[in-house]
Design an enzyme around this catalytic site. Structure first.
Site, PDB file in Angstrom:
ATOM      1  N   CYS B  62      66.511   2.927 -45.308  1.00 38.85           N
ATOM      2  CA  CYS B  62      65.191   3.901 -46.053  1.00 38.85           C
ATOM      3  C   CYS B  62      65.430   5.338 -45.534  1.00 38.85           C
ATOM      4  O   CYS B  62      65.776   5.622 -44.586  1.00 38.85           O
ATOM      5  CB  CYS B  62      64.127   3.289 -45.449  1.00 38.85           C
ATOM      6  SG  CYS B  62      62.838   4.037 -46.279  1.00 38.85           S
ATOM      7  N   CYS B  65      60.868   6.366 -44.442  1.00 36.29           N
ATOM      8  CA  CYS B  65      60.703   6.012 -42.898  1.00 36.29           C
ATOM      9  C   CYS B  65      62.187   6.463 -42.309  1.00 36.29           C
ATOM     10  O   CYS B  65      62.867   5.688 -41.676  1.00 36.29           O
ATOM     11  CB  CYS B  65      60.246   4.810 -42.669  1.00 36.29           C
ATOM     12  SG  CYS B  65      61.233   3.462 -43.331  1.00 36.29           S
ATOM     13  N   ARG B 480      55.095   1.914 -41.380  1.00 43.91           N
ATOM     14  CA  ARG B 480      54.599   0.871 -41.997  1.00 43.91           C
ATOM     15  C   ARG B 480      53.983  -0.440 -41.117  1.00 43.91           C
ATOM     16  O   ARG B 480      53.864  -1.412 -41.963  1.00 43.91           O
ATOM     17  CB  ARG B 480      55.364   0.696 -43.434  1.00 43.91           C
ATOM     18  CG  ARG B 480      55.453   1.654 -44.230  1.00 43.91           C
ATOM     19  CD  ARG B 480      56.525   1.823 -45.290  1.00 43.91           C
ATOM     20  NE  ARG B 480      56.362   2.707 -46.009  1.00 43.91           N
ATOM     21  CZ  ARG B 480      56.897   4.156 -45.706  1.00 43.91           C
ATOM     22  NH1 ARG B 480      57.337   4.122 -44.438  1.00 43.91           N
ATOM     23  NH2 ARG B 480      57.014   5.050 -46.448  1.00 43.91           N
ATOM     24  N   SER B 503      57.577  -3.917 -44.152  1.00 45.13           N
ATOM     25  CA  SER B 503      57.164  -4.603 -45.642  1.00 45.13           C
ATOM     26  C   SER B 503      57.529  -5.852 -45.894  1.00 45.13           C
ATOM     27  O   SER B 503      56.993  -6.299 -46.898  1.00 45.13           O
ATOM     28  CB  SER B 503      57.661  -3.543 -46.451  1.00 45.13           C
ATOM     29  OG  SER B 503      57.191  -2.221 -46.595  1.00 45.13           O
ATOM     30  N   CYS B 550      63.396  -1.265 -47.343  1.00 43.72           N
ATOM     31  CA  CYS B 550      63.150  -1.703 -45.993  1.00 43.72           C
ATOM     32  C   CYS B 550      63.157  -3.410 -46.026  1.00 43.72           C
ATOM     33  O   CYS B 550      63.747  -4.003 -45.065  1.00 43.72           O
ATOM     34  CB  CYS B 550      62.083  -1.187 -45.170  1.00 43.72           C
ATOM     35  SG  CYS B 550      62.387   0.587 -44.988  1.00 43.72           S
TER      36      CYS B 550
END
Lengths: 379, 571
Positions: B62, B65, B480, B503, B550
């Site tokens: 990612c 992030c 997250r 996620s 992610c």
């Protein structure tokens, strides 16, 4: 090499195009936003220098930028991490991202756009139709193809990334592969490439300008658009279709630690005395001698830093297949055998001379490093 | 009669996400499905490589992030090899992580989530003077909301709209009946939206000072950090400190007051309340501030009962793939995960389009497999992770860094504590988390300065013994939510790698018991005002700040060549 007459003709042509927006030139809009003409000319001057053009071209650069609002941009996300879009958001001077948001008509960009779902799909379709052969296409990410084409689908009709990027490419005025993934396949295409991710150039027979880097600096993204506006044609490219103005020199050529390399002063392991003194990172794996990009000149995040300044070697992220050819990233390349993947075109003269030179360069670098280091130790 | 609504792509997120819901005749959601439509296979690619390279490759999971998986990849290897980096390195990582949190959270609130709450076009009709006064209701020192500034912003918006081409802002859900901010409030948010574009560059620079660049910093190495010259330069340290304070100021004077404003305005909006989603909450310790000092603690809350917080037991984590496009369905611990792709495709179906008509579309095969995201479970149950879980768990544990900020927010908005369990709560918790990070990260900075006076070490030495087998993991909290990476090393190379990411927890498809993840659960019962403009769905999903690249990962521990599998493309 520079044809002023051609430039002027090109600018005149652009000027005659109907504006996408009704009432404003970019300078009027800038003034409304609190930018003075002087600020703008300063920016144009900086961009002229950045593109390595003579200063006398500054007024033309400014004029080209004034016309930029006439170019719609479509940005597609394929198999990617969104790092290239994030890089674009970090635009270099305070004014550049507002230039992009305000004056390029960004018709489709999934990370930024307000529309979603059916409305988003409609935006893409209508942009392609309305601006047929007039929009700039920028693609971020590798593209799964073949048996695994459906590993990426987008939209309520479940179109594949391959279908979408092919359709958008066919109708584009110019095509930029933004980042190493769309340029060369990137991380997902590294061995064993389980999704069969391919570069954008495999999707279309049209010329694709590769702007690699993981991610490329925002300057390399913006600078290429401006280059296109100025010349009305693709910038001069190396054999990997990278613009020479940005990727013409090796990291090593302008490296701030180059003096230490020449003096044989090397970091032997991270955290040692040499690291505190800013010695050359070649022996802890720096790939700067084999990597073509302007990081050592432009750096990242408004010139804040770049990997070598932060004490880590270059990993070669703007070279094709670097994930497979340049690892382990913290060991010197001299211990590796070069293959043809690394060779062709990776050196500005190699397209004439071939791969032997680079192998030789590698050996020479290693030899130089050893000799210089021995001398250093004798002292 | 039930109808299906598809939202694909969910925009203003990282990655490729599709959500489908089935609504009844009253437009109330009865069924919900969330699935990712892209697979890249980075964990497969890491296999067979030098463990020192793993962090650079997992980092490319990612670019948003853009520090999380780098640090996780490096720490998992350190953990496997039994390395403890020097305190200077650990605190430097904290400072980079603080920059990431602030970057992610402010950009999420304004650039990604903001348009779900603020109807920007409405700002055109705002009274500038009234708007300027309005800003003082939420803070004594408003940010970029003087009448002259707001007039400039409004004129800029007007010029933009008058051009007749909204570019990236075209075709949105403007005028939607569930928007609650006044034109004046919308104008305040717009001013901060534009300011945030500048501020995010500054906080990205904070990461770059020690990290070389952002996205994808490059100064971590197994054993420590490489930016020793920057740490030993007072000028560089000062640069971080000053830039960080500028962003801290934005958080306290723009982001937080806007959240209080939105909290009050949306306090009675049904579509953002009472949707706990999954009420099992899971968070993990993060932000080392000093030698034995952490900003946030670990913990698990079950069934929304905040009176008891359980310790995290890592052997209770499993992932399964009953409804995911992988072959092996059974629930396995990440060290033993099996994940061979088995794409079965979308199927022909019907859904409502943006004109309200039922049209032929591709839809999820909801009885079968429908997502590249697997289903992680803790003790067999789905968990919710993210700022909401982090703040609630730490509040319940009595964390003194957290309690006063939460109490103050509840007092200022007049919201009850249980209002936290909602879309509004997730959005609020993210801001509260940002505020806590903004106001405490310089404690790590000060401790770093103190430590550098007596200790300049930045890297711990280590050897990788090719005859030994190693096993290790990273567990922590990222913007997250709770992230873990699990690795095995054998013969000096990576034998397997598995990431269980925030996620994945939240966007999980249904498991073998038919239980979905938090995205799916929070949508059930939602009434949609206009099926042509399903803004409420997007608002809820955005409140999790989805990061789908992610969430999609795969690992084949059997060493099979994945490219040999023939895919059944059911299209």
């Amino acid at each position: 090499m520079l044809d002023f007459h051609h430039l002027q003709t090109r600018l005149n042509e652009l000027e005659k195009l109907p504006s996408l927006k009704n009432d404003s030139s970019i300078t009027q809009a800038l003034e409304k936003s609190g930018f003075t003409r002087r600020d703008f000319m300063k920016w144009a001057g900086a961009m002229t220098a950045f593109l390595a053009l003579p200063a006398s071209l500054t007024p033309m650069v400014a004029k080209a930028a004034e016309l930029a609002d006439r170019l719609p941009v479509v940005w597609l996300h394929m198999a990617e991490c969104t790092g290239c879009s994030e890089s674009l958001l970090r635009s270099d001077t305070p004014t550049i991202d507002s230039l992009i948001f305000d004056y390029i008509s960004l018709e489709y960009h999934e990370t930024i756009m307000a529309a979603a779902g059916w409305q988003a799909e409609e935006n893409l379709e209508s942009a392609i139709e309305k601006y047929k052969n007039k929009y700039i296409l920028m693609v971020e990410g590798g593209i799964p193809m073949g048996d695994t084409e459906h590993f990426l689908t987008i939209g309520p009709h479940g179109k594949t990334g391959y279908e979408l990027s092919k359709m958008a490419s066919e109708n584009a005025l110019a095509i930029f592969a933004i980042g190493t993934c769309s340029s060369f396949g990137g991380i997902q295409a590294a061995r064993p490439n389980p999704s069969n991710a391919q570069p954008l150039s495999k999707v279309t027979s049209k010329t694709v300008i590769n702007v690699p880097g993981c991610p490329p600096s925002e300057k390399n993204i913006v600078g290429n658009v401006l280059h296109y506006l100025l010349f009305g044609e693709l910038p001069a490219l190396d054999v990997y279709n990278r613009p020479k103005w940005a990727y013409g020199l090796r990291i090593h050529d302008l490296c701030e630690r180059r003096g230490h390399f020449d003096a044989g002063e090397f970091v032997q392991s991270f955290g040692d005395e040499g690291a505190k003194n800013g010695y050359c990172l070649y022996k802890v794996g720096c790939k700067g001698p084999y990597t073509f990009n302007n990081c050592s000149r432009e750096r990242f995040n408004q010139h804040t830093s770049w990997p070598i300044q932060a004490g880590h070697g270059c990993i070669g992220c703007s070279e094709p297949n670097f994930w497979d050819t340049m690892g382990p990233f913290e060991e010197p390349m001299a211990s590796h055998k070069f293959d043809t993947v690394f060779g062709l075109g990776a050196d500005s003269v190699s397209d004439k001379i071939g791969i032997g030179v680079l192998t030789l360069t590698g050996v020479a670098i290693a030899a130089h490093a050893v000799i210089a280091s021995m001398k250093k130790n004798e002292e | 009669m039930s109808q299906r609504i598809i939202v694909d792509p969910i925009t203003r997120i990282e990655g490729h996400l599709r959500v489908e819901v089935v609504v009844d005749e009253n437009n109330v959601v009865k069924e919900a499905y969330a699935g990712s439509t892209l697979w890249r296979g980075i964990e497969t690619i890491v296999k067979g490589r030098d463990p020192r390279d793993a962090g650079f490759m997992t980092q490319r999971i990612c670019g948003v992030c853009t520090f999380s998986h780098y640090k996780a990849g490096i720490v998992a290897v350190e953990n496997a090899l039994g390395i403890t980096p020097p305190l200077n390195a650990l605190l430097t990582r904290t400072l980079m992580n603080a920059a990431l949190f602030l970057h992610d959270h402010i950009v999420h609130f304004y650039q990604l989530h903001g348009l779900d709450w603020a109807d920007v076009v409405s700002a055109l009709s705002a009274d500038v003077k009234k708007a300027s006064d309005e800003a003082f209701k939420y803070t004594p020192n408003p940010y970029a909301t003087g009448a002259d500034k707001l007039l400039e912003v409004q004129q800029r918006l007007k010029a933009f709209v008058d051009k007749g081409n909204l570019g990236p802002f075209a075709n949105a859900y403007y005028g939607h009946p569930t928007y609650r901010l006044t034109p004046e409030q919308n104008l305040i948010v717009l001013s901060h939206y534009l300011e945030c574009l500048r501020i995010q560059r500054i906080i990205a620079q904070c990461m770059a000072i020690f990290g070389a660049k952002n996205p994808h910093p490059q100064s971590l190495t197994v054993g420590g950090v490489t930016c020793v010259m920057d740490l030993l330069s007072p000028s560089r340290m000062g640069e971080y400190m000053e830039k960080f304070k500028e962003v801290q100021d934005f958080v306290n004077r723009a982001y937080y007051p806007d959240l209080v404003m939105a909290g009050k305005a949306y306090a009675n909006e049904a579509s953002v309340l009472n949707d706990i989603g999954v009420n099992n909450l899971y968070t993990f310790q993060e932000f080392q501030l000093g030698k034995n000092e952490w900003l946030f603690e670990s913990g698990i809350i079950k069934n929304g009962d905040i009176s008891k917080v359980y310790e995290v037991e890592e052997d209770k984590i499993t992932e399964e793939a009953t409804h995911s496009w992988y072959k092996d369905n059974e629930a396995l611990h990440p060290y033993d995960g099996k994940t061979n792709p088995n794409y079965t495709g979308l199927v022909e179906g019907e859904s409502i389009d943006h004109h309200g008509k039922n049209v032929t579309s591709k839809v999820f095969d909801t009885k079968g497999k429908y997502s590249w995201i697997k289903a992680p479970r803790y003790e067999g149950n789905p968990m919710q992770v993210g700022p909401l879980a982090n703040i609630v768990v730490n509040y319940a544990k009595g964390n003194k860094n957290v309690i006063p900020v939460v109490d103050e927010f509840l007092k200022e908005t007049g919201l009850p504590l249980n209002a936290v369990f909602s879309t509004l709560g997730r959005t609020a918790a993210r801001c509260i988390e940002a505020k806590i990070v903004a106001n405490n990260a310089l404690r790590a900075f000060n401790n770093l300065v103190e430590n550098l006076k007596v200790d300049e070490s930045t890297c711990a030495p280590y050897v990788i013994d090719n005859t030994k087998e190693y096993k290790g993991r990273y567990m922590g909290h990222v913007p997250r939510g709770t992230l873990s990476h699990w690795c095995r090393i054998k013969n000096g190379v990576i034998e397997n790698w598995q990431a269980v990411v925030p996620s994945t927890w939240n966007a999980s498809p249904k498991d073998a018991n038919g239980i979905g993840g938090s995205y799916e659960q929070c949508l059930i019962g939602l009434k949609i005002a206009d099926v042509k403009q399903p803004l409420e769905i997007i608002r809820k999903i955005h409140s999790y700040d989805p990061c789908i690249a992610c969430a999609v990962h795969v690992m084949d521990t059997k060493g099979n060549n994945l490219s040999e599998y023939k895919v059944n493309v059911n299209l």
